[in-house]
Design a protein around this motif. Structure first.
Motif, PDB file in Angstrom:
ATOM      1  N   ALA A  97       1.830 -47.802  22.260  1.00 36.07           N
ATOM      2  CA  ALA A  97       2.981 -48.599  22.665  1.00 36.07           C
ATOM      3  C   ALA A  97       3.563 -48.026  23.955  1.00 36.07           C
ATOM      4  N   VAL A  98       3.885 -48.929  24.876  1.00 34.09           N
ATOM      5  CA  VAL A  98       4.387 -48.533  26.183  1.00 34.09           C
ATOM      6  C   VAL A  98       5.633 -49.342  26.506  1.00 34.09           C
ATOM      7  N   GLY A  99       6.575 -48.705  27.189  1.00 34.08           N
ATOM      8  CA  GLY A  99       7.803 -49.400  27.548  1.00 34.08           C
ATOM      9  C   GLY A  99       8.423 -48.829  28.798  1.00 34.08           C
ATOM     10  N   LEU A 158       3.412 -54.030  31.505  1.00 38.72           N
ATOM     11  CA  LEU A 158       4.072 -52.779  31.152  1.00 38.72           C
ATOM     12  C   LEU A 158       3.167 -51.564  31.333  1.00 38.72           C
ATOM     13  N   GLU A 159       1.875 -51.740  31.124  1.00 37.55           N
ATOM     14  CA  GLU A 159       0.948 -50.623  31.335  1.00 37.55           C
ATOM     15  C   GLU A 159       0.949 -50.199  32.799  1.00 37.55           C
ATOM     16  N   SER A 161       5.727 -53.111  24.667  1.00 39.77           N
ATOM     17  CA  SER A 161       4.616 -53.829  24.045  1.00 39.77           C
ATOM     18  C   SER A 161       3.537 -52.805  23.740  1.00 39.77           C
ATOM     19  N   PHE A 162       2.433 -53.264  23.156  1.00 39.89           N
ATOM     20  CA  PHE A 162       1.304 -52.358  22.947  1.00 39.89           C
ATOM     21  C   PHE A 162       0.440 -52.376  24.194  1.00 39.89           C
ATOM     22  N   GLY A 163       0.110 -51.201  24.700  1.00 35.07           N
ATOM     23  CA  GLY A 163      -0.723 -51.094  25.896  1.00 35.07           C
ATOM     24  C   GLY A 163      -2.150 -50.748  25.520  1.00 35.07           C
ATOM     25  N   ARG A 189       8.102 -54.314  36.792  1.00 37.89           N
ATOM     26  CA  ARG A 189       9.446 -54.603  36.314  1.00 37.89           C
ATOM     27  C   ARG A 189       9.690 -56.106  36.234  1.00 37.89           C
ATOM     28  N   ASP A 190      10.503 -56.514  35.272  1.00 42.38           N
ATOM     29  CA  ASP A 190      10.878 -57.907  35.079  1.00 42.38           C
ATOM     30  C   ASP A 190      12.387 -58.000  35.324  1.00 42.38           C
TER      31      ASP A 190
END
Length: 148
Positions: free
Chosen positions: A99-101, A2-3, A91-93, A7-8
Motif C-alpha cells: 500500500a502506498v500513499g 500514487l506509485e 491505494s495498493f501499489g 499529486r491530485d
C-alpha cells in the motif's frame, strides 16, 4: 499515479499548500520572459527556505512494508512514536508490492533526507504498521521508464 507520486489537486494538494512544499517546483519556468502568476511568492518562499535550512512542510510518499495491510485515506502517520500527519490519498501499489500513499509532513525543523531517517509507522486498526517514507517517487524516481 500514487506509485509515481503524482499529486491530485483537490485531494492530495489544495490552495493551502505551496508548489514548493508539494515538490512541484520543477514545473516553474523562472526563465519565462514575462514570468508567471505567483513567481514573486515562489521566489520569496525559496529564499526563506534557504535561510531556514529547508522547508518545514513537505509532501512525501509512504509505503507500507507489510503487503497484507491496506491504506485508504486519513490513516495517522507516526514518526518516532509521535503523531505527525495523516494519509491524504492511498491505494495498493502493485509495482511497489504494498500500500502506498501521500502525506504532507509539517515539522519544527527542515524536512530533508536526514529527517526521514527515523522510525515511521502508519496506524491501521489501532496497530502501528512499519512504513518507508520518501521525498522522491519510490517507483522510477529518475523517470527513466516514462522517457522510453
Amino acid at each position: 499515479r500514487l506509485e509515481k507520486g503524482y499529486r491530485d489537486y483537490g485531494h492530495d494538494i489544495d490552495n493551502t499548500d505551496t508548489i514548493l512544499e508539494c515538490g512541484l517546483g520543477f514545473t516553474c519556468d523562472f526563465d519565462k520572459d514575462d514570468g508567471f502568476v505567483g513567481e514573486k511568492s515562489v521566489l520569496a518562499q525559496k529564499k526563506i527556505a534557504k535561510q531556514n535550512g529547508g522547508f518545514k512542510k513537505r509532501m512525501v510518499q509512504v509505503l507500507l512494508t507489510d503487503p497484507h495491510h491496506m491504506l485508504h485515506h486519513g490513516e495517522v502517520v507516526w514518526r518516532n512514536g509521535e503523531c505527525i500527519s495523516d494519509i491524504r490519498s492511498a491505494s495498493f501499489g502493485h509495482t511497489l508490492g504494498g500500500a502506498v500513499g501521500l502525506t504532507m509532513l509539517e515539522a519544527s525543523v527542515p524536512i530533508k533526507k536526514d529527517y526521514l531517517d527515523a522510525e515511521w509507522t502508519v496506524e491501521i486498526e489501532n496497530n502501528h504498521v512499519p512504513c518507508k517514507v520518501s521525498l522522491a517517487p519510490m517507483y522510477d524516481p529518475k523517470n527513466l521508464k516514462i522517457r522510453v
